[in-house]
Design a protein around this motif. Structure first.
Motif, PDB file in Angstrom:
ATOM      1  N   GLU A 225       0.832  -1.206   0.000  1.00  0.00           N
ATOM      2  CA  GLU A 225       0.000   0.000   0.000  1.00  0.00           C
ATOM      3  C   GLU A 225       0.866   1.255   0.000  1.00  0.00           C
ATOM      4  N   ASP A 226       2.015   1.193  -0.639  1.00  0.00           N
ATOM      5  CA  ASP A 226       2.912   2.345  -0.700  1.00  0.00           C
ATOM      6  C   ASP A 226       2.251   3.459  -1.507  1.00  0.00           C
ATOM      7  N   SER A 227       1.981   4.582  -0.842  1.00  0.00           N
ATOM      8  CA  SER A 227       1.296   5.697  -1.493  1.00  0.00           C
ATOM      9  C   SER A 227       2.262   6.709  -2.094  1.00  0.00           C
ATOM     10  N   VAL A 228       3.564   6.514  -1.908  1.00  0.00           N
ATOM     11  CA  VAL A 228       4.569   7.429  -2.451  1.00  0.00           C
ATOM     12  C   VAL A 228       5.258   6.820  -3.663  1.00  0.00           C
ATOM     13  N   VAL A 229       5.678   5.574  -3.549  1.00  0.00           N
ATOM     14  CA  VAL A 229       6.315   4.855  -4.662  1.00  0.00           C
ATOM     15  C   VAL A 229       5.442   3.640  -4.974  1.00  0.00           C
ATOM     16  N   ASN A 230       4.721   3.721  -6.064  1.00  0.00           N
ATOM     17  CA  ASN A 230       3.795   2.662  -6.443  1.00  0.00           C
ATOM     18  C   ASN A 230       4.470   1.288  -6.353  1.00  0.00           C
ATOM     19  N   PRO A 231       3.813   0.301  -5.716  1.00  0.00           N
ATOM     20  CA  PRO A 231       4.429  -1.021  -5.570  1.00  0.00           C
ATOM     21  C   PRO A 231       4.869  -1.672  -6.871  1.00  0.00           C
ATOM     22  N   ILE A 232       4.320  -1.243  -7.997  1.00  0.00           N
ATOM     23  CA  ILE A 232       4.766  -1.824  -9.271  1.00  0.00           C
ATOM     24  C   ILE A 232       6.264  -1.573  -9.481  1.00  0.00           C
ATOM     25  N   ASN A 233       6.778  -0.497  -8.866  1.00  0.00           N
ATOM     26  CA  ASN A 233       8.208  -0.213  -8.990  1.00  0.00           C
ATOM     27  C   ASN A 233       9.058  -1.319  -8.374  1.00  0.00           C
ATOM     28  N   GLY A 234       8.566  -1.913  -7.289  1.00  0.00           N
ATOM     29  CA  GLY A 234       9.287  -3.029  -6.692  1.00  0.00           C
ATOM     30  C   GLY A 234       9.359  -4.222  -7.635  1.00  0.00           C
ATOM     31  N   GLU A 235       8.257  -4.505  -8.298  1.00  0.00           N
ATOM     32  CA  GLU A 235       8.228  -5.626  -9.237  1.00  0.00           C
ATOM     33  C   GLU A 235       9.108  -5.337 -10.453  1.00  0.00           C
ATOM     34  N   GLN A 236       9.101  -4.084 -10.929  1.00  0.00           N
ATOM     35  CA  GLN A 236       9.970  -3.723 -12.046  1.00  0.00           C
ATOM     36  C   GLN A 236      11.446  -3.842 -11.662  1.00  0.00           C
ATOM     37  N   THR A 237      11.759  -3.539 -10.399  1.00  0.00           N
ATOM     38  CA  THR A 237      13.144  -3.670  -9.936  1.00  0.00           C
ATOM     39  C   THR A 237      13.586  -5.123  -9.964  1.00  0.00           C
ATOM     40  N   VAL A 238      12.708  -6.015  -9.501  1.00  0.00           N
ATOM     41  CA  VAL A 238      13.016  -7.445  -9.549  1.00  0.00           C
ATOM     42  C   VAL A 238      13.282  -7.884 -10.982  1.00  0.00           C
ATOM     43  N   GLN A 239      12.395  -7.499 -11.883  1.00  0.00           N
ATOM     44  CA  GLN A 239      12.531  -7.921 -13.280  1.00  0.00           C
ATOM     45  C   GLN A 239      13.801  -7.353 -13.906  1.00  0.00           C
ATOM     46  N   GLN A 240      14.108  -6.087 -13.597  1.00  0.00           N
ATOM     47  CA  GLN A 240      15.308  -5.475 -14.171  1.00  0.00           C
ATOM     48  C   GLN A 240      16.574  -6.204 -13.735  1.00  0.00           C
ATOM     49  N   PHE A 241      16.678  -6.523 -12.442  1.00  0.00           N
ATOM     50  CA  PHE A 241      17.896  -7.174 -11.975  1.00  0.00           C
ATOM     51  C   PHE A 241      17.964  -8.641 -12.384  1.00  0.00           C
ATOM     52  N   LEU A 242      16.831  -9.290 -12.561  1.00  0.00           N
ATOM     53  CA  LEU A 242      16.867 -10.640 -13.126  1.00  0.00           C
ATOM     54  C   LEU A 242      17.407 -10.599 -14.555  1.00  0.00           C
ATOM     55  N   GLN A 243      16.979  -9.597 -15.311  1.00  0.00           N
ATOM     56  CA  GLN A 243      17.488  -9.458 -16.679  1.00  0.00           C
ATOM     57  C   GLN A 243      18.971  -9.102 -16.682  1.00  0.00           C
ATOM     58  N   THR A 244      19.386  -8.248 -15.751  1.00  0.00           N
ATOM     59  CA  THR A 244      20.807  -7.909 -15.630  1.00  0.00           C
ATOM     60  C   THR A 244      21.629  -9.159 -15.361  1.00  0.00           C
ATOM     61  N   ASN A 245      21.148 -10.003 -14.476  1.00  0.00           N
ATOM     62  CA  ASN A 245      21.861 -11.236 -14.157  1.00  0.00           C
ATOM     63  C   ASN A 245      21.772 -12.257 -15.285  1.00  0.00           C
ATOM     64  N   ASP A 246      20.706 -12.194 -16.088  1.00  0.00           N
ATOM     65  CA  ASP A 246      20.619 -13.061 -17.267  1.00  0.00           C
ATOM     66  C   ASP A 246      21.761 -12.741 -18.230  1.00  0.00           C
ATOM     67  N   TYR A 247      21.989 -11.463 -18.455  1.00  0.00           N
ATOM     68  CA  TYR A 247      23.141 -11.068 -19.266  1.00  0.00           C
ATOM     69  C   TYR A 247      24.450 -11.381 -18.551  1.00  0.00           C
ATOM     70  N   GLY A 248      24.435 -11.255 -17.243  1.00  0.00           N
ATOM     71  CA  GLY A 248      25.665 -11.362 -16.481  1.00  0.00           C
ATOM     72  C   GLY A 248      26.320 -12.724 -16.503  1.00  0.00           C
ATOM     73  N   ASP A 249      25.548 -13.802 -16.689  1.00  0.00           N
ATOM     74  CA  ASP A 249      26.157 -15.134 -16.616  1.00  0.00           C
ATOM     75  C   ASP A 249      26.878 -15.522 -17.896  1.00  0.00           C
ATOM     76  N   ASP A 250      26.343 -15.070 -19.055  1.00  0.00           N
ATOM     77  CA  ASP A 250      26.995 -15.466 -20.309  1.00  0.00           C
ATOM     78  C   ASP A 250      26.973 -14.377 -21.379  1.00  0.00           C
ATOM     79  N   GLY A 251      26.529 -13.167 -21.000  1.00  0.00           N
ATOM     80  CA  GLY A 251      26.531 -12.062 -21.950  1.00  0.00           C
ATOM     81  C   GLY A 251      25.409 -12.081 -22.960  1.00  0.00           C
ATOM     82  N   ARG A 252      24.410 -12.948 -22.737  1.00  0.00           N
ATOM     83  CA  ARG A 252      23.318 -13.065 -23.703  1.00  0.00           C
ATOM     84  C   ARG A 252      21.957 -13.024 -23.013  1.00  0.00           C
ATOM     85  N   ASP A 253      20.964 -12.549 -23.748  1.00  0.00           N
ATOM     86  CA  ASP A 253      19.574 -12.559 -23.284  1.00  0.00           C
ATOM     87  C   ASP A 253      18.955 -13.879 -23.733  1.00  0.00           C
TER      88      ASP A 253
END
Length: 330
Positions: A225-253
């Motif tokens: 119920e975050d009224s300042v930073v919409n909770p969707i930002n938390g989910e986008q952060t998870v997705q962004q860092f999962l994608q970063t780590n996807d590239y990080g293991d072998d340099g490919r998506d």
């Protein structure tokens, strides 16, 4: 005469050793105040040297980044991070945003100069880390960053652009790397979520660290119920860092680090809030962990109620953060 002169020099050598061990350090369990300047400006900082600090024994360093309308003293009080540092034996560096750089003491995460390696406020913070390393016995493989709100978004930038410096990080009530690139875009993202694709930002984050790229373990904590930073930002952060780590293991998506939790469970604080925990593991290693605190607004869960932005009814975010950090060394 020769023996007397030799004794004199031996005594002088011992004094130099003692000075080297103690002269550049503070008494244990105390504050050190300072400032750091580079081409991008000057910021003050406070360093907590934990009770029991012994020169010669390398210990972890945690960078604690305050949010808007906060300073290091308030963030330290809210989180009780110094008490945790005393118990677990780690240093805590608290950079301080100046009111001349931002009237509400928010980190300027939305400016382009603060979203690249070697530039802006992130470079000042990393310079502070180097300052601490040069004067205290820091384990360079165990340097971490964690913050709340604007400090959490700055943490996303540090993890993205300096994965060779930080072994893990915590994003509390924050947002992903480059979730906004203008002040107006920042206001929109906080209210509705970023307009940018987290997968595209995941690749941008992987690229930002340059040639020395490392896995980027991250803990995300957000109230539903975050009224300042919409909770969707938390989910986008998870997705962004999962994608970063996807590239990080072998340099490919190639979805080698999939966007699907490997483990999910529910727990609750006795008489307090319930929360879901989602783990994202790869190769037997916990890369991303998300805590969704049910019913919590924009706050630090388990924080000291005498400070703003505390939600004492939530789980202890400081303990959760340190337990996550303790699993990771670069």
């Amino acid at each position: 005469m020769k023996r007397s002169l030799g004794a004199f020099w031996r005594m002088g050598a011992w004094l130099l050793v003692l000075f080297a061990l103690s002269g550049s350090t503070a008494h244990a369990g105390s504050w050190v105040h300072g400032s750091y300047t580079n081409l991008w400006g000057t910021r003050g900082f406070q360093l907590w040297v934990p009770d029991g600090y012994v020169p010669g024994q390398r210990i972890p360093l945690v960078v604690g980044l305050h949010g808007c309308l906060q300073n290091p003293d308030q963030f330290a009080g809210l989180t009780r991070l110094n008490q945790k540092a005393d118990a677990e034996k780690f240093l805590v560096l608290y950079p301080n945003q100046s009111t001349t750089s931002n009237g509400t003491q928010c980190w300027n995460f939305m400016l382009a100069t603060n979203q690249e390696r070697g530039m802006g406020e992130p470079s000042i913070i990393v310079g502070m880390v180097d300052w601490v390393k040069s004067r205290y016995w820091v384990d360079g493989q165990r340097v971490y960053a964690g913050g709340v709100s604007a400090g959490a978004v700055m943490t996303s930038i540090l993890l993205s652009c300096y994965s060779d410096v930080f072994a893990a990080g915590m994003v509390g009530a924050g947002a992903m790397y480059k979730g906004a690139t203008t002040a107006s875009g920042s206001a929109y993202a906080m209210a509705f979520g970023s307009i940018y694709d987290p997968n595209a930002r995941g690749r941008d984050a992987w690229s930002c660290s340059g040639q020395r790229r490392w896995p980027v373990p991250v803990l995300v904590i957000h109230g539903t119920e975050d009224s300042v930073v919409n909770p969707i930002n938390g989910e986008q952060t998870v997705q962004q860092f999962l994608q970063t780590n996807d590239y990080g293991d072998d340099g490919r998506d190639n979805n080698s680090v999939p966007y699907a939790p490997t483990d999910v469970w529910y727990d609750s604080v006795p008489g307090g809030r319930g929360y879901y925990v989602k783990n994202y593991e790869y190769g037997g290693r916990l890369l991303v962990q998300k805590y969704e605190i049910q019913g919590m607004d924009h706050a630090w869960p388990g924080g000291d109620a005498s400070y703003p932005f505390a939600d004492p009814s939530g789980p202890d975010a400081t303990t959760i953060m340190w337990d996550f950090f303790a699993q990771h060394a670069r």
